[in-house]
Design an enzyme around this catalytic site. Structure first.
Site, PDB file in Angstrom:
ATOM      1  N   HIS B 257       0.831  -0.964   0.059  1.00  0.00           N
ATOM      2  CA  HIS B 257       0.543   0.311   0.045  1.00  0.00           C
ATOM      3  C   HIS B 257       0.917   1.323  -0.183  1.00  0.00           C
ATOM      4  O   HIS B 257       1.909   0.733   0.685  1.00  0.00           O
ATOM      5  CB  HIS B 257      -1.289  -0.268   0.987  1.00  0.00           C
ATOM      6  CG  HIS B 257      -2.000   1.263   1.256  1.00  0.00           C
ATOM      7  ND1 HIS B 257      -1.699   1.792   1.490  1.00  0.00           N
ATOM      8  CD2 HIS B 257      -3.319   0.778   0.958  1.00  0.00           C
ATOM      9  CE1 HIS B 257      -2.615   3.053   0.929  1.00  0.00           C
ATOM     10  NE2 HIS B 257      -4.103   1.917   1.454  1.00  0.00           N
ATOM     11  N   ARG B 273      -6.400  10.004  -0.395  1.00  0.00           N
ATOM     12  CA  ARG B 273      -6.103  10.379  -2.001  1.00  0.00           C
ATOM     13  C   ARG B 273      -7.065  10.394  -2.938  1.00  0.00           C
ATOM     14  O   ARG B 273      -8.119  11.111  -3.756  1.00  0.00           O
ATOM     15  CB  ARG B 273      -5.353   9.193  -2.781  1.00  0.00           C
ATOM     16  CG  ARG B 273      -3.578   9.506  -2.155  1.00  0.00           C
ATOM     17  CD  ARG B 273      -3.139   8.659  -2.366  1.00  0.00           C
ATOM     18  NE  ARG B 273      -3.380   7.412  -1.962  1.00  0.00           N
ATOM     19  CZ  ARG B 273      -3.292   5.909  -2.862  1.00  0.00           C
ATOM     20  NH1 ARG B 273      -3.186   5.927  -3.939  1.00  0.00           N
ATOM     21  NH2 ARG B 273      -3.914   5.451  -1.479  1.00  0.00           N
TER      22      ARG B 273
END
Ligand SMILES: Cc1cc2nc3c(=O)[nH]c(=O)nc-3n(C[C@H](O)[C@H](O)[C@H](O)COP(=O)(O)OP(=O)(O)OC[C@H]3O[C@@H](n4cnc5c(N)ncnc54)[C@H](O)[C@@H]3O)c2cc1C
Ligand code: SF4
Ligand code: SF4
Ligand code: FES
Lengths: 247, 662
Positions: B257, B273
């Site tokens: 990740h 994000r």
């Protein structure tokens, strides 16, 4: 991250006891650990186990303040150990298992058993006999703000800190505690749950429920998820009184 | 000796295990869950971001449906996924989420009217439709064409897990907590349950069952830095390996990740994000548009992780005593948004870093996150080789994710696979073939074998320290079997891991000799198991001479469909082996609904399979013909790759959707 100064030597006093060992008795054992940057009690305890005493028992699962496994008394106060930064504490730290729960060993306690009993007793699930699931169809609508409100109360992680901080439970172990009352408030708020006020009254309209609570605030102070326990208990109490008068 | 009989034993009380248990219970079979921890404390609780289901309620999800979800999933997998399984999955995800809504998950809802959102660092106004008001909403996640990730504020996994566990209480599923499966019981090619150890008292119990489900989650903790809970140690995969019969699939497929905090590796959700957060380097420069002009920060996870690593290798990382990192900047989202929608992130920043993310950027770096590999199963969840053994959730390689899973697809997989596998298991239990033929002496033998192993660990002298072996393994995995891989490092990793495995046979539990609650003993036997799992990952990665999805070989940068469009299968037929046995399972291009193509990141280096062009032509011809004849998208799909007959009957109906069939 903080500047380079000589690291502190932490003195960690742990209340230890192994109920499976007939010769053991509760006693305090001191461990010394050199503090490092960003150190949490999760890191401290694992260092002790790996380098000083591999028999030390404690519980961590998520180590991120999410799962509610690691509640213990830190300097006497119930809290989640994994998200306790040592930099926020004195160099001398005492750790003890949460009281009132079954002790497994050292800092490890069996909160799961207690919470399961609570959930079964309060039937913390959606009660809806009428409508059948129609998973091929559009879902039932819900006001966005109501969904948010329900989630607010759904955030409890069953850590047991509020139970350990509650004076009433010490005297009356069958009291469902702030955690239990909060759960009832959560389902009461949820329109998908079709239980009537009278049915809720059956569940918590007595000394083991809302009328047992002495509003001493111990619970809300220690809840790591900052749940609005006081206002929910007060709300339930008003509602229960109304129901009592009606009947 | 304690023996407990049940119809279906479920090892693991996360989302997958709970969904299987309630499903078989509904069909009238006994279900018993054993779990290391109370189910509500399982790793599933940590999923903050969301669950993918193509409901298409929100404005930015308009036009979404099963077909779009399917395409995203297959491209995301770099064509490693099983396309039939992916079809079954996308078809059932809307059903699973609606079921969960019925059971009490307070999914965040669509609010009609205008709201501002930040997309690609720009403020935009989104107008939600009147008729969608109050339906389940969705957010943006990496690698998806539509906003499809449904969520409950910042606690999706938590609210799903609590709803599922409560449902299990309602259904009176029996749950034994703090009970660890340490071996599977097998007899004549069939699995009959497990031997488990009570982690409080040390008692050994044999659970004997018609069907056994391993839903123990992933193996992230074989790496030194992982976002996973510390109990995600791959023990379920090891149990399957140690039967000598079951196989594991694609163990080398491990996802990193992009944004875990430094140093502890706690995840900050992709939602950061998705909602408009940016990645910055040491100069405060936003570098992702340079590498991925199109998707930028929201490219697929494996891509963002590699780009970040690349950028840090260019000396653009921020130096710290814990190594280099980059910044995740969400200050542009504003305090209100952060406190409402990303509160968990805010709490993590405050409690673990001592910073306020509404003011300061967050130090992040790519960290081990998800295990695509696992126990290889048929679409029914049953092991391809060991009858009666089932697996689902992150523990399994059902193969929905291929070489890279999309964010939001995995909690979705747990409940979808859970509900389907429960039906297949129930069918098995209903059939006469499921009756048990195991002799009690075999069960006693299984218990005795485990008891002796534990005794040996406690009484051995001058042995090895399990912690030393385990830490070394974790380092090797991180340094040599990580984001970028190459033949030399992998070879070294395999050689040293094999050495560690040999040494692990000689582990001694020092000082702490209790037969009851004893963390040192637990660490000892788990280390032995974890080493086998680590070897399957490292060896699979060494042999796979191509780059696909999360598996990125510097010495073989191209995806090579001609030679590597296949799954790696590992097994451990002989307990004395010190290396896994490896074989391969071909993935047939001729049956694909979506033939292999370019995933759309960087330069296209793909070496295509010789059948790909032909299949593309067939697919195109069928589509064109049917469109001309006015066929529906369902008819076209069915002509290309029928799958509905594989689904349990009750789950075959078409999903209702705003704007499509309403
Ligand atoms: C930080 C984080 C965030 C994530 N966010 C998302 C997200 O937003 N969206 C998404 O789709 N996915 C997300 N994921 C992935 C997703 O959470 C997991 O893949 C999923 O929850 C796995 O569920 P599971 O039921 O398969 O296993 P788990 O939830 O891991 O449960 C495993 C269970 O097995 C038990 N167990 C293990 N070993 C044994 C044994 N030997 N004996 C007995 N019991 C055993 C455990 O006690 C536990 O109950 C995230 C993952 C992480 C790490
Ligand atoms: S307010 Fe009630 S529940 Fe909370 S600590 Fe006091 S007595 Fe216990
Ligand atoms: S109410 Fe708060 S303190 Fe009590 S169990 Fe839940 S999260 Fe813990
Ligand atoms: S380990 Fe999960 S809350 Fe502390």
């Amino acid at each position: 991250m903080s500047q380079e100064i000589a690291p502190r030597l932490l003195k960690i006093d742990v209340l230890r006891f192994d109920p499976n060992d007939k010769n053991d008795f509760p006693h305090i054992e001191r461990f010394e650990v050199v503090e490092s940057d960003g150190m949490t009690l999760f890191i401290v305890l694992n260092e002790i186990r790996e380098h000083l005493d591999n028999s030390l028992m404690f519980d961590f699962v998520c180590r991120a303040g999410i799962c509610g496994s690691c509640s213990m008394l830190v300097n006497g106060r119930p809290t989640l150990a994994c998200r306790t930064l040592t930099s926020k504490l004195d160099a001398h730290i005492t750790l003890a298992p949460l009281p009132l729960f079954k002790l497994i060993k050292d800092l490890s306690i069996f909160t799961g058993e207690w919470m399961r009993y609570l959930n079964e007793h309060l039937e913390t699930w959606i009660h809806d006999k009428e409508s059948e699931i129609q998973y091929d169809k559009l879902e039932e609508r819900m006001e966005p703000s109501l969904a948010d409100e329900i989630y607010e109360l759904d955030r409890c992680v069953e850590c047991g800190c509020c139970v350990a901080g509650c004076g009433t439970i010490q005297m009356r172990p069958s009291f469902v505690g702030a955690v239990g009352l909060n759960k009832v408030a959560r389902y009461h708020l949820d329109p998908r749950d079709k239980r009537s006020d009278a049915e809720y009254y059956e569940l918590i309209g007595d000394e083991n429920g809302v009328f047992g609570c002495m509003t001493l605030l111990g619970c809300e102070d220690v809840c790591p998820k900052d749940l609005p326990l006081q206002s929910k208990i007060a709300y339930l109490r008003r509602m229960m009184l109304k129901t009592a008068i009606k009947n | 000796m304690k023996i407990i009989y049940t119809d279906v034993l479920i090892i693991g009380g996360g989302l997958a295990g709970l969904r299987v248990a309630t499903g078989v219970k509904e069909r009238g079979h006994d279900a018993l869950i054993i779990s290391l921890v109370p189910p509500k404390r399982s790793h599933s609780a940590a999923a903050q971001g969301g669950m993918q289901a193509s409901l298409a309620n929100s404005k930015m999800g308009e036009g979404d449906n099963e077909d779009v979800h399917f395409g995203d999933t297959i491209r995301g997998s770099d064509w490693g996924a099983d396309q039939e399984v992916a079809r079954m999955f996308v078809h059932c995800a809307p059903k699973a989420i609606r079921e969960l809504a019925h059971w009490g998950v307070p999914w965040s809802r669509v609010q009609k009217g205008d709201r501002t959102a930040i997309i690609n660092a720009q403020k935009v106004t989104i107008s939600e439709k009147e008729e969608a008001h109050g339906l389940i909403t969705a957010r943006d996640f990496g690698g998806t064409k539509k906003w499809r990730t449904c969520y409950t504020s910042d606690g999706t996994g938590h609210s799903m897990l609590y709803a599922m566990d409560n449902r299990a209480h309602e259904q009176e599923v029996e749950i034994h907590e703090r009970m660890e499966a340490i071996s599977l019981i097998t007899d004549e090619g069939r699995c009959y349950g497990a031997v488990a150890r009570n982690l409080m008292t040390g008692e050994l119990v044999a659970y004997v069952s018609k069907a056994t489900t391993v839903a123990t989650g992933g193996y992230g903790r074989i790496y030194s830095v992982s976002t996973n809970a510390i109990i995600c140690q791959g023990i379920g995969q090891a149990l399957a390996l140690e039967t000598g019969i079951a196989t594991l699939g694609n163990m080398e497929a491990v996802q990193f990740h992009p944004t875990a905090i430094v140093p502890v590796g706690i995840l900050t959700t992709e939602g950061c994000r998705g909602d408009g957060g940016l990645l910055l380097d040491k100069d405060g420069y936003r570098f992702m548009p340079d590498y991925e002009p199109d998707k930028k920060e929201l490219a697929s996870r494996d891509v963002v992780s590699r780009r970040m690593t690349e950028h840090m290798r260019k000396g653009k990382g921020v130096q710290s005593r814990y190594g280099d990192h980059l910044w995740l900047d969400i200050t542009n989202l504003g305090r209100e948004h952060i406190e409402k929608n990303l509160r968990e992130v805010k709490e993590i920043c405050e409690n673990f870093l001592g910073i306020d993310p509404a003011v300061s950027p967050i130090p992040v770096r790519p960290t081990q996150h998800y295990s695509m590999g696992g126990i290889r199963t048929k679409y029914t969840g049953e092991s391809q080789t060991l009858k009666g053994l089932y697996s689902c959730g992150e523990a399994a390689c059902w193969d929905l994710h291929g070489f890279n899973r999309l964010g939001g697809n995995s909690v979705s997989e747990t409940v979808v696979a859970g509900m389907l596998v429960a039906e297949y298991i129930s069918d098995f239990c209903d059939a006469p073939e499921s009756s048990m033929h195991i002799h009690s002496s075999k069960i006693e033998m299984a218990l005795k074998v485990e008891k002796e192993k534990l005794e040996a660990l406690l009484t051995k002298q001058n042995g090895e320290d399990a912690y030393v072996l385990r830490r070394r393994m974790e380092e090797i995995m991180m340094d040599k079997v990580g984001i970028f891989r190459n033949g030399k490092d992998l070879q070294e990793a395999v050689v040293e891991l094999e050495e560690l495995l040999k040494r692990s046979k000689n582990i001694e539990v020092f000082r702490s000799k209790s037969r009851a609650a004893n963390p040192a003993l637990v660490n000892a036997y788990r280390t032995q198991k974890m080493l086998k799992v680590a070897l399957t990952v490292a060896y699979g990665a060494l042999l796979r001479e191509e780059s696909r999805g999360a598996h990125s070989r510097e010495d073989f940068p191209a995806r090579d469909d001609e030679n590597w469009l296949k799954r790696t299968l590992t097994s451990w037929p002989d307990a004395n082996q010190t290396m896994p046995t490896v074989s391969y399972e071909e993935i047939s291009v001729a049956n694909m609904e979506l033939p292999p193509g370019f995933r759309g990141y960087g330069k296209d280096l793909t070496q295509h399979h010789h059948e790909t062009q032909m299949r593309e032509a067939v697919v195109k011809a069928v589509q064109e013909k049917l469109i001309q004849e006015g066929a529906s998208r369902f008819e076209i799909q069915n002509a290309l790759m029928p799958y509905l007959d594989k689904l349990p009957k009750k789950y075959r109906n078409i999903n209702e959707r705003l704007g499509e069939n309403i």
